[in-house]
Scaffold this motif. Structure first.
Motif, PDB file in Angstrom:
ATOM      1  N   MET A   1       0.844  -1.195   0.000  1.00 26.32           N
ATOM      2  CA  MET A   1       0.000   0.000   0.000  1.00 26.32           C
ATOM      3  C   MET A   1       0.882   1.249   0.000  1.00 26.32           C
ATOM      4  O   MET A   1       1.945   1.275   0.615  1.00 26.32           O
ATOM      5  N   ALA A   2       0.444   2.291  -0.699  1.00 23.87           N
ATOM      6  CA  ALA A   2       1.236   3.510  -0.808  1.00 23.87           C
ATOM      7  C   ALA A   2       1.320   4.227   0.532  1.00 23.87           C
ATOM      8  O   ALA A   2       0.348   4.255   1.305  1.00 23.87           O
ATOM      9  N   LEU A   3       2.481   4.806   0.787  1.00 23.29           N
ATOM     10  CA  LEU A   3       2.682   5.564   2.018  1.00 23.29           C
ATOM     11  C   LEU A   3       2.192   6.990   1.815  1.00 23.29           C
ATOM     12  O   LEU A   3       2.375   7.590   0.755  1.00 23.29           O
ATOM     13  N   THR A   4       1.575   7.546   2.847  1.00 21.33           N
ATOM     14  CA  THR A   4       1.129   8.940   2.812  1.00 21.33           C
ATOM     15  C   THR A   4       1.694   9.676   4.019  1.00 21.33           C
ATOM     16  O   THR A   4       1.991   9.070   5.054  1.00 21.33           O
ATOM     17  N   LEU A   5       1.863  10.971   3.872  1.00 19.81           N
ATOM     18  CA  LEU A   5       2.417  11.796   4.941  1.00 19.81           C
ATOM     19  C   LEU A   5       1.406  12.870   5.311  1.00 19.81           C
ATOM     20  O   LEU A   5       0.824  13.518   4.444  1.00 19.81           O
ATOM     21  N   ARG A   6       1.196  13.049   6.619  1.00 22.32           N
ATOM     22  CA  ARG A   6       0.253  14.053   7.107  1.00 22.32           C
ATOM     23  C   ARG A   6       0.859  14.752   8.318  1.00 22.32           C
ATOM     24  O   ARG A   6       1.731  14.199   8.997  1.00 22.32           O
ATOM     25  N   THR A   7       0.364  15.951   8.601  1.00 18.68           N
ATOM     26  CA  THR A   7       0.665  16.577   9.887  1.00 18.68           C
ATOM     27  C   THR A   7      -0.364  16.086  10.902  1.00 18.68           C
ATOM     28  O   THR A   7      -1.471  15.681  10.537  1.00 18.68           O
ATOM     29  N   LEU A   8       0.024  16.134  12.171  1.00 21.72           N
ATOM     30  CA  LEU A   8      -0.836  15.609  13.221  1.00 21.72           C
ATOM     31  C   LEU A   8      -1.823  16.664  13.717  1.00 21.72           C
ATOM     32  O   LEU A   8      -1.673  17.866  13.433  1.00 21.72           O
ATOM     33  N   THR A   9      -2.778  16.203  14.473  1.00 27.64           N
ATOM     34  CA  THR A   9      -3.702  17.087  15.181  1.00 27.64           C
ATOM     35  C   THR A   9      -3.488  16.893  16.676  1.00 27.64           C
ATOM     36  O   THR A   9      -2.769  15.981  17.108  1.00 27.64           O
ATOM     37  N   ALA A  10      -4.110  17.732  17.474  1.00 27.89           N
ATOM     38  CA  ALA A  10      -3.878  17.704  18.919  1.00 27.89           C
ATOM     39  C   ALA A  10      -4.252  16.364  19.535  1.00 27.89           C
ATOM     40  O   ALA A  10      -3.648  15.946  20.531  1.00 27.89           O
ATOM     41  N   ASP A  11      -5.244  15.664  18.959  1.00 29.84           N
ATOM     42  CA  ASP A  11      -5.657  14.392  19.536  1.00 29.84           C
ATOM     43  C   ASP A  11      -4.855  13.204  18.997  1.00 29.84           C
ATOM     44  O   ASP A  11      -5.170  12.053  19.298  1.00 29.84           O
ATOM     45  N   GLY A  12      -3.805  13.491  18.220  1.00 36.90           N
ATOM     46  CA  GLY A  12      -3.003  12.407  17.650  1.00 36.90           C
ATOM     47  C   GLY A  12      -1.781  12.037  18.460  1.00 36.90           C
ATOM     48  O   GLY A  12      -0.999  11.161  18.054  1.00 36.90           O
ATOM     49  N   LEU A  13      -1.593  12.683  19.628  1.00 37.13           N
ATOM     50  CA  LEU A  13      -0.363  12.467  20.388  1.00 37.13           C
ATOM     51  C   LEU A  13      -0.238  11.033  20.879  1.00 37.13           C
ATOM     52  O   LEU A  13       0.828  10.422  20.791  1.00 37.13           O
ATOM     53  N   ALA A  14      -1.312  10.461  21.416  1.00 35.81           N
ATOM     54  CA  ALA A  14      -1.220   9.121  22.008  1.00 35.81           C
ATOM     55  C   ALA A  14      -0.809   8.085  20.975  1.00 35.81           C
ATOM     56  O   ALA A  14       0.067   7.241  21.227  1.00 35.81           O
ATOM     57  N   GLU A  15      -1.414   8.128  19.798  1.00 39.16           N
ATOM     58  CA  GLU A  15      -1.058   7.170  18.750  1.00 39.16           C
ATOM     59  C   GLU A  15       0.379   7.383  18.291  1.00 39.16           C
ATOM     60  O   GLU A  15       1.128   6.424  18.084  1.00 39.16           O
ATOM     61  N   PHE A  16       0.762   8.641  18.136  1.00 41.26           N
ATOM     62  CA  PHE A  16       2.132   8.948  17.727  1.00 41.26           C
ATOM     63  C   PHE A  16       3.128   8.435  18.766  1.00 41.26           C
ATOM     64  O   PHE A  16       4.161   7.858  18.425  1.00 41.26           O
ATOM     65  N   GLN A  17       2.809   8.620  20.049  1.00 36.26           N
ATOM     66  CA  GLN A  17       3.711   8.183  21.102  1.00 36.26           C
ATOM     67  C   GLN A  17       3.830   6.657  21.123  1.00 36.26           C
ATOM     68  O   GLN A  17       4.906   6.118  21.403  1.00 36.26           O
ATOM     69  N   ARG A  18       2.756   5.942  20.815  1.00 39.13           N
ATOM     70  CA  ARG A  18       2.837   4.482  20.767  1.00 39.13           C
ATOM     71  C   ARG A  18       3.817   4.018  19.694  1.00 39.13           C
ATOM     72  O   ARG A  18       4.557   3.044  19.880  1.00 39.13           O
ATOM     73  N   VAL A  19       3.846   4.717  18.569  1.00 40.72           N
ATOM     74  CA  VAL A  19       4.806   4.379  17.509  1.00 40.72           C
ATOM     75  C   VAL A  19       6.227   4.671  17.965  1.00 40.72           C
ATOM     76  O   VAL A  19       7.150   3.873  17.737  1.00 40.72           O
ATOM     77  N   GLU A  43       1.053  20.706  14.691  1.00 35.23           N
ATOM     78  CA  GLU A  43       1.202  21.209  13.319  1.00 35.23           C
ATOM     79  C   GLU A  43       2.647  21.109  12.822  1.00 35.23           C
ATOM     80  O   GLU A  43       2.899  21.251  11.619  1.00 35.23           O
ATOM     81  N   ARG A  44       3.592  20.830  13.729  1.00 37.54           N
ATOM     82  CA  ARG A  44       4.997  20.685  13.345  1.00 37.54           C
ATOM     83  C   ARG A  44       5.461  19.232  13.467  1.00 37.54           C
ATOM     84  O   ARG A  44       6.660  18.968  13.494  1.00 37.54           O
ATOM     85  N   HIS A  45       4.530  18.321  13.567  1.00 37.41           N
ATOM     86  CA  HIS A  45       4.842  16.895  13.606  1.00 37.41           C
ATOM     87  C   HIS A  45       4.310  16.235  12.334  1.00 37.41           C
ATOM     88  O   HIS A  45       3.119  16.331  12.016  1.00 37.41           O
ATOM     89  N   HIS A  46       5.214  15.589  11.622  1.00 38.07           N
ATOM     90  CA  HIS A  46       4.849  14.875  10.407  1.00 38.07           C
ATOM     91  C   HIS A  46       4.764  13.386  10.706  1.00 38.07           C
ATOM     92  O   HIS A  46       5.656  12.823  11.345  1.00 38.07           O
ATOM     93  N   ALA A  47       3.710  12.755  10.234  1.00 35.34           N
ATOM     94  CA  ALA A  47       3.504  11.332  10.454  1.00 35.34           C
ATOM     95  C   ALA A  47       3.315  10.633   9.110  1.00 35.34           C
ATOM     96  O   ALA A  47       2.655  11.160   8.206  1.00 35.34           O
ATOM     97  N   VAL A  48       3.907   9.452   8.989  1.00 31.61           N
ATOM     98  CA  VAL A  48       3.792   8.647   7.777  1.00 31.61           C
ATOM     99  C   VAL A  48       2.846   7.491   8.062  1.00 31.61           C
ATOM    100  O   VAL A  48       2.978   6.797   9.079  1.00 31.61           O
ATOM    101  N   PHE A  49       1.898   7.284   7.153  1.00 30.60           N
ATOM    102  CA  PHE A  49       0.892   6.232   7.296  1.00 30.60           C
ATOM    103  C   PHE A  49       1.025   5.213   6.176  1.00 30.60           C
ATOM    104  O   PHE A  49       1.290   5.567   5.019  1.00 30.60           O
ATOM    105  N   ASP A  50       0.830   3.958   6.526  1.00 29.99           N
ATOM    106  CA  ASP A  50       0.675   2.889   5.556  1.00 29.99           C
ATOM    107  C   ASP A  50      -0.801   2.505   5.600  1.00 29.99           C
ATOM    108  O   ASP A  50      -1.242   1.781   6.488  1.00 29.99           O
ATOM    109  N   GLY A  51      -1.579   3.065   4.690  1.00 32.61           N
ATOM    110  CA  GLY A  51      -3.028   2.959   4.795  1.00 32.61           C
ATOM    111  C   GLY A  51      -3.496   3.773   5.983  1.00 32.61           C
ATOM    112  O   GLY A  51      -3.246   4.971   6.073  1.00 32.61           O
ATOM    113  N   ASP A  52      -4.142   3.123   6.944  1.00 34.59           N
ATOM    114  CA  ASP A  52      -4.599   3.809   8.154  1.00 34.59           C
ATOM    115  C   ASP A  52      -3.633   3.625   9.319  1.00 34.59           C
ATOM    116  O   ASP A  52      -3.879   4.147  10.411  1.00 34.59           O
TER     117      ASP A  52
END
Length: 401
Positions: A1-19, A43-52
């Motif tokens: 699956m193609a990789l996508t890059l997004r900036t995070l939102t305020a409620d994305g910290l917990a998932e980001f920290q698990r990674v 807004e200054r954190h970039h996250a890479v997703f493989d699908g969801d």
């Protein structure tokens, strides 16, 4: 699956920290997560997703860093870079680095800086080794040489509540003159001086020593042996407005009872070795600390000051940030630099990694030439350029971010 890059939102910290926990083989607690939230700029954190599935990312803290001769200047403090196991060697980190540097180009910060988990990772993205720290070890009771003054002011042990306002004021007074030191918000102070049982790593709670012109924060590792106590005193931070206060705080720490050794991750040019009667008692080993990336050559070189006048054409190579590549006339007059793109023949050829390494004034360009990062074209120019880049003192960053 193609990789996508997004900036995070305020409620994305917990998932980001698990990674990140998965990447660094760590298990964060709820307390640590909340502590980190105070430094989190989604807004200054970039996250890479493989699908969801979030599989990696990296962030930036908006800080200031003291640069040679010009005091605090904006820096992109790169942090929390990691890739989930099972998804490595797929270009995830490269995408994060690409997104970070593209976002910084012609923005607030002309340089980025980081601490590297592994030293081989970041040079390929243009980061140069700009600062080191010393692992210092000094036996308890080590005598100062004759003539060292500690003044007449007493050092007192106080509570955290009493110490922190004083420490913050002293740090802010000293920081503008200490190359490599970062600005700190209240959240940064709370994060770096957290004191839960987990933070202690088997050592005591933090202890706070105050002098009217400085402070020291330390922990103790108790060690009771047959011949008596041989504990370790681990200094977290020692900051003083005056040389006498610096000596007084060191003297206090070296005389704490039940201790066999003082240990401190300190500046590579920490002057305690010159305070001691027997300098060999101070054992030191060095390791890398700050890695610096020049984001925009013209803006970065113009925002610090220099030791001597120089006029040279620099040919810079930068594969990752091609806007930096080319020839730049670098002219210093009375400490201030102007930088202009030109077509003239080069006097010195170098890569952007060398500029980052030399930026804080602690790494000599002549040394980098011997390591084949720099090539002199016009005889004599490299020595002049190398001297101009030197700082008044070795750069040092007292915190890992």
């Amino acid at each position: 699956m193609a990789l996508t890059l997004r900036t995070l939102t305020a409620d994305g910290l917990a998932e980001f920290q698990r990674v990140l926990d998965s990447s660094f083989l760590h298990d964060s607690t709820d307390d640590e997560l909340e502590r980190w939230r105070g430094l989190f700029e989604p807004e200054r954190h970039h996250a890479v997703f493989d699908g969801d599935e979030l599989i990696g990312g990296g962030g930036i803290q908006s800080r200031d860093i003291t640069v040679p001769g010009a005091g605090p200047q904006p820096v992109a403090a790169v942090t929390s870079v990691g890739v989930k196991p099972g998804h490595r060697r797929r270009g995830v980190m490269t995408r994060v680095m690409r997104a970070q540097l593209d976002s910084l180009h012609e923005g607030r910060e002309a340089i980025a800086a980081l601490w590297a988990s592994e030293a081989a990772i970041y040079p390929r993205f243009g980061y140069g080794l700009a600062a080191e720290f010393s692992r210092l070890s000094v036996p308890r009771g080590a005598a100062f040489r004759r003539g060292v003054s500690t003044g007449g002011e007493r050092v007192r042990e106080v509570s955290r509540d009493e110490a922190m306002p004083v420490a913050k004021a002293v740090y802010e007074d000293v920081r503008p003159g200490r190359t490599g030191w970062l600005s700190r918000t209240d959240a940064a102070w709370d994060y770096h001086f957290a004191d839960t049982e987990r933070d202690r790593g088997g050592l005591s709670a933090y202890r706070y020593a105050l002098h009217p012109q400085g402070y020291a924060v330390y922990r103790v590792k108790n060690d009771w042996q047959d011949r008596g106590p041989r504990g370790e005193l681990h200094v977290r931070e020692l900051v003083a407005r005056t040389d006498e206060a610096f000596a007084a705080l060191y003297r206090y720490l070296l005389d704490v009872d039940l201790v066999g050794e003082l240990k401190f991750f300190t500046a590579s040019d920490d002057p305690v070795v010159h305070l001691l009667e027997d300098s060999r008692l101070a054992l030191r080993s060095r390791s890398d600390s700050l890695w610096v990336r020049v984001v925009d050559v013209d803006r970065a070189l113009a925002q610090r000051r220099y030791q001597s006048d120089v006029d040279a054409v620099l040919e810079v190579s930068d594969e990752f940030c091609p806007w930096n590549a080319g020839r730049w006339r670098f002219t210093v007059k009375d400490g201030a630099a102007t930088v202009q793109r030109v077509d003239d023949d080069p006097d010195v050829v170098l890569d952007v990694q060398a500029l980052g390494a030399a930026y804080l004034g602690g790494t000599r360009l002549v040394s980098l030439a011997r390591a084949q990062h720099v090539q002199e074209v016009t005889p004599g120019v490299l020595n002049a350029l190398s001297h101009a880049f030197l700082g008044d003192r070795e750069p040092h960053c007292p915190e890992v971010f």
